[in-house]
Design an enzyme around this catalytic site. Structure first.
Site, PDB file in Angstrom:
ATOM      1  N   THR A  10       1.742   9.954   4.204  1.00 54.22           N
ATOM      2  CA  THR A  10       0.740  10.858   3.635  1.00 54.22           C
ATOM      3  C   THR A  10      -0.611  10.722   4.338  1.00 54.22           C
ATOM      4  O   THR A  10      -1.493  11.548   4.112  1.00 54.22           O
ATOM      5  CB  THR A  10       0.554  10.572   2.136  1.00 54.22           C
ATOM      6  OG1 THR A  10       0.610   9.155   1.970  1.00 54.22           O
ATOM      7  CG2 THR A  10       1.626  11.234   1.302  1.00 54.22           C
ATOM      8  N   ASP A  37       0.887  -1.155   0.000  1.00 50.67           N
ATOM      9  CA  ASP A  37       0.000   0.000   0.000  1.00 50.67           C
ATOM     10  C   ASP A  37       0.934   1.217   0.000  1.00 50.67           C
ATOM     11  O   ASP A  37       2.131   1.081   0.297  1.00 50.67           O
ATOM     12  CB  ASP A  37      -0.866  -0.036   1.267  1.00 50.67           C
ATOM     13  CG  ASP A  37      -1.679   1.218   1.436  1.00 50.67           C
ATOM     14  OD1 ASP A  37      -2.298   1.667   0.456  1.00 50.67           O
ATOM     15  OD2 ASP A  37      -1.690   1.774   2.557  1.00 50.67           O
ATOM     16  N   LEU A  38       0.426   2.389  -0.346  1.00 51.52           N
ATOM     17  CA  LEU A  38       1.302   3.571  -0.401  1.00 51.52           C
ATOM     18  C   LEU A  38       1.144   4.477   0.829  1.00 51.52           C
ATOM     19  O   LEU A  38       2.059   4.598   1.653  1.00 51.52           O
ATOM     20  CB  LEU A  38       0.979   4.373  -1.676  1.00 51.52           C
ATOM     21  CG  LEU A  38       1.693   5.711  -1.817  1.00 51.52           C
ATOM     22  CD1 LEU A  38       3.179   5.511  -2.092  1.00 51.52           C
ATOM     23  CD2 LEU A  38       1.074   6.547  -2.936  1.00 51.52           C
ATOM     24  N   ASP A  39      -0.057   5.086   0.943  1.00 51.28           N
ATOM     25  CA  ASP A  39      -0.290   6.076   1.993  1.00 51.28           C
ATOM     26  C   ASP A  39      -0.237   5.427   3.378  1.00 51.28           C
ATOM     27  O   ASP A  39      -1.016   4.525   3.668  1.00 51.28           O
ATOM     28  CB  ASP A  39      -1.670   6.726   1.811  1.00 51.28           C
ATOM     29  CG  ASP A  39      -1.775   7.509   0.509  1.00 51.28           C
ATOM     30  OD1 ASP A  39      -0.828   8.253   0.202  1.00 51.28           O
ATOM     31  OD2 ASP A  39      -2.789   7.370  -0.194  1.00 51.28           O
ATOM     32  N   LYS A  63      -8.987   5.543   6.245  1.00 51.33           N
ATOM     33  CA  LYS A  63      -7.722   5.053   5.696  1.00 51.33           C
ATOM     34  C   LYS A  63      -7.970   3.921   4.699  1.00 51.33           C
ATOM     35  O   LYS A  63      -8.763   3.019   4.976  1.00 51.33           O
ATOM     36  CB  LYS A  63      -6.796   4.563   6.813  1.00 51.33           C
ATOM     37  CG  LYS A  63      -6.213   5.694   7.627  1.00 51.33           C
ATOM     38  CD  LYS A  63      -5.162   5.194   8.605  1.00 51.33           C
ATOM     39  CE  LYS A  63      -4.640   6.326   9.453  1.00 51.33           C
ATOM     40  NZ  LYS A  63      -3.767   5.839  10.525  1.00 51.33           N
ATOM     41  N   GLY A  64      -7.305   3.989   3.576  1.00 49.34           N
ATOM     42  CA  GLY A  64      -7.418   2.937   2.566  1.00 49.34           C
ATOM     43  C   GLY A  64      -8.655   3.056   1.704  1.00 49.34           C
ATOM     44  O   GLY A  64      -8.806   2.353   0.708  1.00 49.34           O
ATOM     45  N   GLU A 122       0.059  -3.210   4.709  1.00 46.25           N
ATOM     46  CA  GLU A 122      -1.086  -2.294   4.803  1.00 46.25           C
ATOM     47  C   GLU A 122      -1.161  -1.589   6.151  1.00 46.25           C
ATOM     48  O   GLU A 122      -0.863  -2.194   7.166  1.00 46.25           O
ATOM     49  CB  GLU A 122      -2.375  -3.105   4.649  1.00 46.25           C
ATOM     50  CG  GLU A 122      -3.080  -2.975   3.344  1.00 46.25           C
ATOM     51  CD  GLU A 122      -3.635  -1.593   3.046  1.00 46.25           C
ATOM     52  OE1 GLU A 122      -3.732  -0.744   3.950  1.00 46.25           O
ATOM     53  OE2 GLU A 122      -3.979  -1.364   1.878  1.00 46.25           O
ATOM     54  N   ASP A 123      -1.605  -0.334   6.147  1.00 50.13           N
ATOM     55  CA  ASP A 123      -1.806   0.369   7.430  1.00 50.13           C
ATOM     56  C   ASP A 123      -3.288   0.563   7.734  1.00 50.13           C
ATOM     57  O   ASP A 123      -3.621   1.138   8.768  1.00 50.13           O
ATOM     58  CB  ASP A 123      -1.131   1.744   7.406  1.00 50.13           C
ATOM     59  CG  ASP A 123      -1.849   2.717   6.484  1.00 50.13           C
ATOM     60  OD1 ASP A 123      -2.245   2.299   5.373  1.00 50.13           O
ATOM     61  OD2 ASP A 123      -2.048   3.882   6.875  1.00 50.13           O
ATOM     62  N   SER A 140      -2.585   0.584  -4.335  1.00 51.93           N
ATOM     63  CA  SER A 140      -3.070   1.745  -3.576  1.00 51.93           C
ATOM     64  C   SER A 140      -4.420   2.226  -4.086  1.00 51.93           C
ATOM     65  O   SER A 140      -4.719   2.124  -5.272  1.00 51.93           O
ATOM     66  CB  SER A 140      -2.047   2.885  -3.721  1.00 51.93           C
ATOM     67  OG  SER A 140      -2.592   4.101  -3.278  1.00 51.93           O
ATOM     68  N   ALA A 141      -5.208   2.790  -3.185  1.00 57.58           N
ATOM     69  CA  ALA A 141      -6.512   3.358  -3.557  1.00 57.58           C
ATOM     70  C   ALA A 141      -6.358   4.754  -4.146  1.00 57.58           C
ATOM     71  O   ALA A 141      -7.299   5.306  -4.704  1.00 57.58           O
ATOM     72  CB  ALA A 141      -7.401   3.428  -2.319  1.00 57.58           C
ATOM     73  N   SER A 142      -5.161   5.316  -4.025  1.00 61.60           N
ATOM     74  CA  SER A 142      -4.979   6.722  -4.390  1.00 61.60           C
ATOM     75  C   SER A 142      -4.837   6.956  -5.890  1.00 61.60           C
ATOM     76  O   SER A 142      -4.129   6.228  -6.586  1.00 61.60           O
ATOM     77  CB  SER A 142      -3.742   7.279  -3.689  1.00 61.60           C
ATOM     78  OG  SER A 142      -3.468   8.578  -4.174  1.00 61.60           O
ATOM     79  N   ASN A 172      -3.437   9.626  -6.797  1.00 58.03           N
ATOM     80  CA  ASN A 172      -2.211  10.439  -6.827  1.00 58.03           C
ATOM     81  C   ASN A 172      -0.957   9.591  -6.643  1.00 58.03           C
ATOM     82  O   ASN A 172       0.137  10.135  -6.459  1.00 58.03           O
ATOM     83  CB  ASN A 172      -2.268  11.489  -5.718  1.00 58.03           C
ATOM     84  CG  ASN A 172      -3.436  12.459  -5.886  1.00 58.03           C
ATOM     85  OD1 ASN A 172      -3.561  13.113  -6.917  1.00 58.03           O
ATOM     86  ND2 ASN A 172      -4.302  12.539  -4.888  1.00 58.03           N
ATOM     87  N   LYS A 220     -11.148  -0.768  -1.644  1.00 57.57           N
ATOM     88  CA  LYS A 220     -10.882  -1.617  -0.489  1.00 57.57           C
ATOM     89  C   LYS A 220     -12.019  -1.398   0.514  1.00 57.57           C
ATOM     90  O   LYS A 220     -12.478  -0.252   0.630  1.00 57.57           O
ATOM     91  CB  LYS A 220      -9.547  -1.234   0.187  1.00 57.57           C
ATOM     92  CG  LYS A 220      -8.322  -1.418  -0.697  1.00 57.57           C
ATOM     93  CD  LYS A 220      -7.068  -0.847   0.002  1.00 57.57           C
ATOM     94  CE  LYS A 220      -5.890  -0.789  -0.953  1.00 57.57           C
ATOM     95  NZ  LYS A 220      -4.698  -0.124  -0.388  1.00 57.57           N
ATOM     96  N   ARG A 261     -11.482   8.244  -2.402  1.00 63.27           N
ATOM     97  CA  ARG A 261     -11.864   9.634  -2.133  1.00 63.27           C
ATOM     98  C   ARG A 261     -13.389   9.780  -2.062  1.00 63.27           C
ATOM     99  O   ARG A 261     -13.919  10.396  -1.147  1.00 63.27           O
ATOM    100  CB  ARG A 261     -11.293  10.535  -3.232  1.00 63.27           C
ATOM    101  CG  ARG A 261     -11.086  11.969  -2.801  1.00 63.27           C
ATOM    102  CD  ARG A 261     -10.535  12.797  -3.946  1.00 63.27           C
ATOM    103  NE  ARG A 261      -9.308  12.245  -4.517  1.00 63.27           N
ATOM    104  CZ  ARG A 261      -8.808  12.588  -5.695  1.00 63.27           C
ATOM    105  NH1 ARG A 261      -9.433  13.491  -6.435  1.00 63.27           N
ATOM    106  NH2 ARG A 261      -7.696  12.059  -6.148  1.00 63.27           N
TER     107      ARG A 261
HETATM  108  C1  BG6 Z   1      -5.690   5.808   0.231  1.00 64.13           C
HETATM  109  C2  BG6 Z   1      -5.738   6.624   1.490  1.00 64.13           C
HETATM  110  O1  BG6 Z   1      -4.413   5.301   0.035  1.00 64.13           O
HETATM  111  O2  BG6 Z   1      -6.054   6.594  -0.897  1.00 64.13           O
HETATM  112  C3  BG6 Z   1      -7.108   7.272   1.657  1.00 64.13           C
HETATM  113  O3  BG6 Z   1      -5.468   5.805   2.601  1.00 64.13           O
HETATM  114  C4  BG6 Z   1      -7.456   8.073   0.400  1.00 64.13           C
HETATM  115  O4  BG6 Z   1      -7.096   8.093   2.794  1.00 64.13           O
HETATM  116  C5  BG6 Z   1      -7.348   7.182  -0.843  1.00 64.13           C
HETATM  117  O5  BG6 Z   1      -8.762   8.595   0.493  1.00 64.13           O
HETATM  118  C6  BG6 Z   1      -7.623   7.942  -2.133  1.00 64.13           C
HETATM  119  O6  BG6 Z   1      -6.581   8.849  -2.347  1.00 64.13           O
HETATM  120  P1  BG6 Z   1      -6.585  10.028  -3.383  1.00 64.13           P
HETATM  121  O7  BG6 Z   1      -5.149  10.477  -3.408  1.00 64.13           O
HETATM  122  O8  BG6 Z   1      -7.015   9.453  -4.701  1.00 64.13           O
HETATM  123  O9  BG6 Z   1      -7.538  11.053  -2.887  1.00 64.13           O
HETATM  124 MG    MG Z   2      -2.701   3.225   3.549  1.00 64.52          MG
END
Ligand code: BG6
Ligand code: MG
Length: 218
Positions: free
Chosen positions: A17, A9-11, A45-46, A169-170, A114-116, A118, A145, A49
């Site tokens: 982050t 996982d990233l964040d 977390k995880g 994973e956190d 990662s779910a992000s 970014n 997730k 958005r």
């Molecule tokens: C996850 C974070 O990795 O990514 C969440 O733990 C976040 O807190 C999710 O909402 C989505 O991230 P982003 O960068 O697309 O807004």
């Molecule tokens: Mg995370």
């Protein structure tokens, strides 16, 4: 011995982050008169958005139009990116490069799950993008997730079977996703929060070469 797949996982695992997501959500929530606790934040977390904003609105008993929803999502991300833009290699969490290098030297697979949306930008900022054989992020999945989709795609991209994968994973949602995917789950954080994980470590400094070798040899 079969090649294993290590999925990160990233964040909150590779970079801290999670604190920036928290600050950005907190500021946005305050603007619409919603307050949430540290415990509630664990549930963000995880989580994607969209899902995060849905949860916050539900906590505050608020319903808004689709146009307002889209505007708030944009605002949250702009605030979050103001922190991300200042990031550099000093924000990599302790011993993450050591663990990534060990796994690479042992010729095992490395994916990001990662779910992000970014994720690529952040990995680029902290100069770790080259360490990953595959990157699966919020742009590649349709289910957030705790659905296992992100990890299953991450495993598939490095051609390792789910049962031969190990996930770091956190978040509670991420640990549940890894467990559902039939992968070994390693929680990075507090025991009280991540008790569903197969193993729990406070951070990467506790991940010894012996333990990593044990995972490879399984
Ligand atoms: C996850 C974070 O990795 O990514 C969440 O733990 C976040 O807190 C999710 O909402 C989505 O991230 P982003 O960068 O697309 O807004
Ligand atoms: Mg995370």
């Amino acid at each position: 011995m079969k090649r294993k797949g290590f999925i990160f996982d990233l964040d909150g695992v590779i970079v801290d982050t999670a604190k920036y997501h928290f600050l950005a959500w907190k500021k946005l929530a305050k603007k619409i008169d919603i307050d949430f606790t540290e415990t509630q934040n664990e549930q963000l977390k995880g989580v994607s958005r969209v899902k995060s904003l849905e949860k916050i609105l539900a906590w505050g008993n608020k319903s808004i139009s689709d146009t307002q929803f889209a505007a708030l999502m944009g605002e949250k991300n702009d605030e979050y990116l103001s922190y991300i833009n200042k990031m550099d290699t000093t924000e990599i969490l302790p011993d993450v490069p050591r663990v990534l290098d060990y796994i690479t030297e042992e010729k095992q697979g490395i994916s990001l799950g990662s779910a992000s949306k970014n994720a690529r930008m952040i990995l680029d900022k902290v100069k770790l993008i080259e360490k990953f054989e595959a990157i699966v992020d919020g742009n590649d999945v349709s289910k957030a997730k705790p659905d296992p989709e992100v990890f299953l795609i991450a495993a598939d991209q490095i051609r390792v079977k789910p049962e031969d994968c190990i996930v770091f994973e956190d978040s509670v949602a991420g640990i549940q996703a890894a467990n559902t995917a039939n992968m070994i789950s390693i929680g990075i954080g507090e025991k009280e929060v991540l008790h569903e994980a197969d193993y729990i470590f406070k951070d990467f400094t506790a991940l010894t070469p012996e333990f990593l070798q044990e995972l490879i040899n399984r």
